[in-house]
Design a protein around this motif. Sequence first.
Motif, PDB file in Angstrom:
ATOM      1  N   GLN A 215      31.652  15.374  -0.261  1.00 40.81           N
ATOM      2  CA  GLN A 215      31.010  14.346   0.553  1.00 40.81           C
ATOM      3  C   GLN A 215      29.581  14.741   0.920  1.00 40.81           C
ATOM      4  N   MET A 216      29.399  16.009   1.279  1.00 38.79           N
ATOM      5  CA  MET A 216      28.064  16.487   1.630  1.00 38.79           C
ATOM      6  C   MET A 216      27.165  16.568   0.404  1.00 38.79           C
ATOM      7  N   MET A 217      27.740  16.844  -0.765  1.00 41.02           N
ATOM      8  CA  MET A 217      26.938  16.963  -1.983  1.00 41.02           C
ATOM      9  C   MET A 217      26.387  15.610  -2.425  1.00 41.02           C
ATOM     10  N   VAL A 218      26.966  14.526  -1.917  1.00 42.15           N
ATOM     11  CA  VAL A 218      26.416  13.202  -2.170  1.00 42.15           C
ATOM     12  C   VAL A 218      25.592  12.728  -0.975  1.00 42.15           C
ATOM     13  N   GLY A 219      26.121  12.904   0.231  1.00 39.16           N
ATOM     14  CA  GLY A 219      25.448  12.414   1.426  1.00 39.16           C
ATOM     15  C   GLY A 219      24.110  13.084   1.687  1.00 39.16           C
ATOM     16  N   VAL A 220      24.061  14.409   1.536  1.00 40.65           N
ATOM     17  CA  VAL A 220      22.818  15.139   1.800  1.00 40.65           C
ATOM     18  C   VAL A 220      21.697  14.752   0.825  1.00 40.65           C
ATOM     19  N   PRO A 221      21.951  14.688  -0.499  1.00 34.54           N
ATOM     20  CA  PRO A 221      20.886  14.216  -1.398  1.00 34.54           C
ATOM     21  C   PRO A 221      20.407  12.809  -1.069  1.00 34.54           C
ATOM     22  N   LEU A 222      21.310  11.942  -0.600  1.00 33.12           N
ATOM     23  CA  LEU A 222      20.887  10.593  -0.185  1.00 33.12           C
ATOM     24  C   LEU A 222      19.880  10.678   0.961  1.00 33.12           C
ATOM     25  N   VAL A 223      20.163  11.531   1.932  1.00 36.00           N
ATOM     26  CA  VAL A 223      19.245  11.710   3.062  1.00 36.00           C
ATOM     27  C   VAL A 223      17.924  12.301   2.580  1.00 36.00           C
ATOM     28  N   VAL A 224      18.007  13.328   1.719  1.00 39.08           N
ATOM     29  CA  VAL A 224      16.793  13.970   1.201  1.00 39.08           C
ATOM     30  C   VAL A 224      15.932  12.966   0.442  1.00 39.08           C
ATOM     31  N   PHE A 225      16.551  12.164  -0.392  1.00 38.40           N
ATOM     32  CA  PHE A 225      15.779  11.201  -1.169  1.00 38.40           C
ATOM     33  C   PHE A 225      15.257  10.061  -0.305  1.00 38.40           C
ATOM     34  N   PHE A 226      15.941   9.757   0.773  1.00 40.15           N
ATOM     35  CA  PHE A 226      15.402   8.775   1.712  1.00 40.15           C
ATOM     36  C   PHE A 226      14.131   9.309   2.358  1.00 40.15           C
ATOM     37  N   GLU A 227      14.162  10.573   2.776  1.00 41.83           N
ATOM     38  CA  GLU A 227      12.965  11.170   3.374  1.00 41.83           C
ATOM     39  C   GLU A 227      11.835  11.281   2.353  1.00 41.83           C
ATOM     40  N   LEU A 228      12.174  11.635   1.109  1.00 40.52           N
ATOM     41  CA  LEU A 228      11.172  11.685   0.044  1.00 40.52           C
ATOM     42  C   LEU A 228      10.573  10.305  -0.181  1.00 40.52           C
ATOM     43  N   SER A 229      11.412   9.280  -0.077  1.00 44.22           N
ATOM     44  CA  SER A 229      10.927   7.911  -0.238  1.00 44.22           C
ATOM     45  C   SER A 229       9.921   7.548   0.845  1.00 44.22           C
ATOM     46  N   LEU A 230      10.192   7.973   2.076  1.00 44.79           N
ATOM     47  CA  LEU A 230       9.273   7.683   3.176  1.00 44.79           C
ATOM     48  C   LEU A 230       7.917   8.343   2.939  1.00 44.79           C
ATOM     49  N   VAL A 231       7.941   9.571   2.417  1.00 46.41           N
ATOM     50  CA  VAL A 231       6.684  10.277   2.127  1.00 46.41           C
ATOM     51  C   VAL A 231       5.905   9.535   1.044  1.00 46.41           C
ATOM     52  N   ILE A 232       6.608   9.131  -0.013  1.00 43.82           N
ATOM     53  CA  ILE A 232       5.953   8.413  -1.119  1.00 43.82           C
ATOM     54  C   ILE A 232       5.376   7.089  -0.635  1.00 43.82           C
ATOM     55  N   VAL A 233       6.170   6.367   0.165  1.00 42.60           N
ATOM     56  CA  VAL A 233       5.709   5.074   0.687  1.00 42.60           C
ATOM     57  C   VAL A 233       4.475   5.252   1.563  1.00 42.60           C
ATOM     58  N   LYS A 234       4.477   6.286   2.396  1.00 43.40           N
ATOM     59  CA  LYS A 234       3.336   6.522   3.287  1.00 43.40           C
ATOM     60  C   LYS A 234       2.071   6.858   2.503  1.00 43.40           C
ATOM     61  N   ILE A 235       2.240   7.633   1.425  1.00 43.06           N
ATOM     62  CA  ILE A 235       1.087   8.015   0.586  1.00 43.06           C
ATOM     63  C   ILE A 235       0.530   6.810  -0.179  1.00 43.06           C
ATOM     64  N   MET A 236       1.432   6.022  -0.748  1.00 41.29           N
ATOM     65  CA  MET A 236       1.010   4.902  -1.587  1.00 41.29           C
ATOM     66  C   MET A 236       0.640   3.674  -0.776  1.00 41.29           C
ATOM     67  N   GLY A 237       1.146   3.605   0.465  1.00 39.67           N
ATOM     68  CA  GLY A 237       0.841   2.444   1.281  1.00 39.67           C
ATOM     69  C   GLY A 237       1.838   1.334   1.039  1.00 39.67           C
ATOM     70  N   ALA A 238       1.920   0.423   2.003  1.00 37.10           N
ATOM     71  CA  ALA A 238       2.861  -0.698   1.913  1.00 37.10           C
ATOM     72  C   ALA A 238       2.129  -2.009   1.847  1.00 37.10           C
ATOM     73  N   GLY A 239       2.771  -2.986   1.236  1.00 33.05           N
ATOM     74  CA  GLY A 239       2.222  -4.328   1.187  1.00 33.05           C
ATOM     75  C   GLY A 239       1.145  -4.558   0.176  1.00 33.05           C
ATOM     76  N   LYS A 240       0.841  -3.568  -0.680  1.00 30.28           N
ATOM     77  CA  LYS A 240      -0.246  -3.723  -1.635  1.00 30.28           C
ATOM     78  C   LYS A 240       0.143  -4.535  -2.851  1.00 30.28           C
ATOM     79  N   GLY A 241       1.473  -4.683  -3.070  1.00 34.85           N
ATOM     80  CA  GLY A 241       1.904  -5.445  -4.224  1.00 34.85           C
ATOM     81  C   GLY A 241       2.144  -6.895  -3.942  1.00 34.85           C
ATOM     82  N   LYS A 242       1.963  -7.302  -2.705  1.00 33.90           N
ATOM     83  CA  LYS A 242       2.236  -8.677  -2.346  1.00 33.90           C
ATOM     84  C   LYS A 242       1.128  -9.580  -2.836  1.00 33.90           C
ATOM     85  N   LYS A 243       1.506 -10.757  -3.249  1.00 33.43           N
ATOM     86  CA  LYS A 243       0.532 -11.731  -3.757  1.00 33.43           C
ATOM     87  C   LYS A 243      -0.360 -12.193  -2.637  1.00 33.43           C
ATOM     88  N   LYS A 244      -1.642 -12.181  -2.876  1.00 32.32           N
ATOM     89  CA  LYS A 244      -2.616 -12.598  -1.864  1.00 32.32           C
ATOM     90  C   LYS A 244      -2.871 -14.084  -1.941  1.00 32.32           C
TER      91      LYS A 244
END
Length: 244
Positions: A215-244
């Motif tokens: 359970q931890m071998m699946v749950g922990v990577p999910l948490v880690v990748f969620f945090e990695l996702s937040l870092v990537i999103v913060k670096i790349m910025g949000a809302g830039k792909g939306k149609k203007k």
Amino acid sequence: MNSFMEDISIVIVSLRKKLALLFSVFFVLFMVSFQFAGLIISTIKDDLLPEGAKLVYVSPLEIMLLKMKIALFVGLFCLLPFLLYFAVKTLLKRKLVTLKIRKGPVAIVSFFALLSFLVGASYAYFIMLPLFIDYLYLNAAASGVTATYSIFSFISFAVQATLIFGLVFETPLILTLLTRYDIVQYKTLVTYRKHIYVVCLIVGAVITPPDIISQMMVGVPLVVFFELSLVIVKIMGAGKGKKK
């Protein structure tokens, strides 16, 4: 009223055609996968079964059911791109979302989605599963227990873990796309971070055998990748792909 009923009729006919097409595609994928299920079983057995351990079947239909389960998993997974295509096409056609989609970015996203899945599946199959299964085997052997696994349970666990980790590695890409198109706000993810942690652990408990290690071998990577996702999103910025 007549116009409304005509629109409903058109939607039902269109939905029926799409469902018929998806079912036909799934049936073909299922049958093809079923033909290779035996090869998948023997490969997993050779790669992951610890030396000294044995696989047994405990019911006459176990091998047949295992092949059907593998074919079902592979068929559903291969069907996902078709489901995603029809879902996005329907949303755009009904103007439920307003996205500017170009072939170039779609090709790039598709490439990284496939790459992420392959990396995740490879991590599970070549690194995590051998270590995990060998650990359990050595632990049992140290207790004087002979390791005899049900072939259905052993192969099913290996296939499920491989597919699940392939999907887990998609998390950064999915959240990046959702935030860049303002479908989900970055602040919302940060605000509900602890709640998402709990969800990740619950998912890990639901889709794995009932032991804390798996359970931890699946749950922990999910948490880690969620945090990695937040870092990537913060670096790349949000809302830039939306149609203007």
